[in-house]
Design a protein around this motif. Structure first.
Motif, mmCIF file in Angstrom:
data_model
loop_
_atom_site.group_PDB
_atom_site.id
_atom_site.type_symbol
_atom_site.label_atom_id
_atom_site.label_comp_id
_atom_site.label_asym_id
_atom_site.label_seq_id
_atom_site.Cartn_x
_atom_site.Cartn_y
_atom_site.Cartn_z
ATOM 1 N N UNK A 321 7.193 -5.846 -1.069
ATOM 2 C CA UNK A 321 6.749 -4.465 -0.862
ATOM 3 C C UNK A 321 7.801 -3.695 -0.085
ATOM 4 N N UNK A 322 8.134 -2.508 -0.577
ATOM 5 C CA UNK A 322 9.006 -1.605 0.169
ATOM 6 C C UNK A 322 8.116 -0.752 1.071
ATOM 7 N N UNK A 323 8.455 -0.685 2.350
ATOM 8 C CA UNK A 323 7.608 -0.010 3.334
ATOM 9 C C UNK A 323 8.396 1.052 4.088
ATOM 10 N N UNK A 324 7.805 2.222 4.198
ATOM 11 C CA UNK A 324 8.265 3.227 5.163
ATOM 12 C C UNK A 324 7.019 3.780 5.837
ATOM 13 N N UNK A 325 7.060 3.915 7.148
ATOM 14 C CA UNK A 325 5.870 4.384 7.854
ATOM 15 C C UNK A 325 5.830 5.909 7.876
ATOM 16 N N UNK A 326 4.597 6.452 7.853
ATOM 17 C CA UNK A 326 4.406 7.914 7.857
ATOM 18 C C UNK A 326 5.120 8.596 9.025
ATOM 19 N N UNK A 327 5.188 7.910 10.148
ATOM 20 C CA UNK A 327 5.818 8.502 11.325
ATOM 21 C C UNK A 327 7.316 8.723 11.134
ATOM 22 N N UNK A 358 3.548 3.736 3.996
ATOM 23 C CA UNK A 358 3.750 4.202 2.626
ATOM 24 C C UNK A 358 4.362 3.021 1.884
ATOM 25 N N UNK A 359 3.695 2.542 0.840
ATOM 26 C CA UNK A 359 4.015 1.247 0.237
ATOM 27 C C UNK A 359 4.411 1.395 -1.238
ATOM 28 N N UNK A 360 5.487 0.684 -1.626
ATOM 29 C CA UNK A 360 5.854 0.560 -3.031
ATOM 30 C C UNK A 360 5.867 -0.930 -3.360
ATOM 31 N N UNK A 361 4.996 -1.352 -4.282
ATOM 32 C CA UNK A 361 4.825 -2.754 -4.605
ATOM 33 C C UNK A 361 5.752 -3.168 -5.750
ATOM 34 N N UNK A 362 6.475 -4.265 -5.537
ATOM 35 C CA UNK A 362 7.227 -4.893 -6.615
ATOM 36 C C UNK A 362 6.428 -6.089 -7.107
ATOM 37 N N UNK A 363 6.219 -6.157 -8.408
ATOM 38 C CA UNK A 363 5.422 -7.268 -8.947
ATOM 39 C C UNK A 363 5.875 -7.613 -10.364
ATOM 40 N N UNK A 364 5.452 -8.776 -10.842
ATOM 41 C CA UNK A 364 5.797 -9.211 -12.189
ATOM 42 C C UNK A 364 4.675 -10.111 -12.704
ATOM 43 N N UNK A 365 4.123 -9.790 -13.859
ATOM 44 C CA UNK A 365 3.069 -10.620 -14.468
ATOM 45 C C UNK A 365 3.425 -10.945 -15.902
#
Length: 365
Positions: A321-327, A358-365
């Protein structure tokens, strides 16, 4: 969504008025007990100014808030646990919710009938609490009898669960709610399917008239606070009728009216936030050009669980997950600059989601 608050209380305390103000659902309101003969559902957005900041940062076309489900449950009366006033049906509705919002009538009004003939918050709270306690005692006794039979056949699992049931029975016999009983995670797991009513978190709502809003010495309101303090519960003070009237005004008219009567903040916004906190929830965000969205998870949830809130495939095929906080959004200015400044960090399966991520999910199915 999956998080709900059940609005309970005696008949004619203002539950449906409050529900209408919350949800604009138009539940039937009357001067007679038992007008609400079934549950009413209302889905209410959780106010969060951070959502607009995420929208501006990502230049999203629209913003979608997270929500809580409020369920208006008909008034309980003495002997509800025996079926009085359709009590069994109403108690079953309470079993379905995650937490209880107990509306307590503090307002005096001779034109609105009180089932007990007078306004007495302490008595009214005790009436409801006794019914919930007796209902739990009946549930515990039933399980106890079943386990006794299993123990005779040599079941070690039944013996383990019986020890927890004995703890519960002792607590209930003292008249104390089970939410104040210290149980281990394993013990709670043993009784999870019993849906015990007094184990649910509770928030008291003191329903007042307009004059009581500015009276800190009001005895009825003080009585609610005293009981809540003993139970380690929260209290929100609301004039449900006033707030329902305000909800029918335009935004401009509402602001002007609130200013005229000296109301700094509507109680409904506080109630929604308190309910959110009562359930121990936090908010994280996702965003792209089309939309930004707020999501609800339990405090302590890890990144894969948050991914599952968005889509099951994301949890199943979670990579990172790529994370950046709102603050950090304001100083970042844009997503590209946030990456340049090192404000975006990559996290794995063990990352615990923070409120405001603020989250961006990396996934693979």
């Amino acid at each position: 969504m999956g998080f709900s608050l059940g609005i309970v209380g005696l008949p004619n305390v203002g539950k449906s008025t409050l529900f209408n103000a919350l949800s604009h659902a138009g539940a039937e309101i009357s001067n007679y007990p038992f007008t609400t003969k079934s549950k009413n559902l209302g889905v209410v957005p959780v106010p969060d100014e951070r959502l607009e900041k995420v929208k501006a940062f990502m230049k999203s076309a629209r913003a979608i808030p997270t929500v809580i489900e409020f369920i208006d449950i008909a008034g309980l009366v003495k002997n509800a646990h025996k079926g009085e006033g359709l009590g069994n049906q109403f108690l079953s509705y309470i079993r379905e919710v995650d937490a209880i919002a107990h509306v307590v009538r503090c307002f005096p009004d001779p034109n609105i009938v009180h089932v007990e003939g007078s306004v007495n918050p302490k008595r009214d709270i005790e009436t409801i609490n006794i019914e919930l306690t007796l209902a739990d005692m009946a549930t515990a006794e039933k399980r106890w009898s079943t386990l006794k039979s299993s123990i005779k056949s040599g079941s070690k699992e039944a013996l383990k669960e019986l020890e927890v049931i004995e703890k519960i029975r002792k607590q209930l016999e003292k008249g104390n709610p089970l939410r104040l009983l210290e149980l281990s995670g394993e013990e709670k797991h043993e009784i999870r399917d019993m849906h015990l009513l007094t184990m649910k978190p509770i928030l008291y709502i003191a329903n007042v008239d307009e004059g009581q809003l500015t009276d800190p010495e009001d005895t009825a309101i003080k009585a609610v606070h005293e009981i809540a303090e003993k139970e380690k519960a929260g209290v929100v003070q609301i004039c449900a009728k006033l707030e329902m009237d305000i909800e029918e005004l335009s935004e401009e008219e509402a602001k002007e009216y609130e200013k005229d009567i000296g109301l700094a903040e509507l109680g409904l916004g506080k109630l929604i936030r308190e309910g959110y906190q009562l359930l121990d929830l936090i908010t994280f965000f996702t965003a792209n050009e089309k939309e930004c969205r707020a999501w609800t998870v339990k405090k302590g949830a890890k990144a894969p669980e948050a991914a599952g809130k968005i889509h099951n495939d994301m949890q199943r095929g979670f990579i990172s997950a790529e994370i950046i906080h709102c603050s950090d959004l304001e100083s970042a200015e844009s997503h590209a600059k946030a990456r340049e400044k090192g404000l975006i960090h990559l996290e794995g399966k063990d990352y615990v989601i923070k409120d405001g991520d603020l989250v961006y999910i990396r996934f693979n199915v």
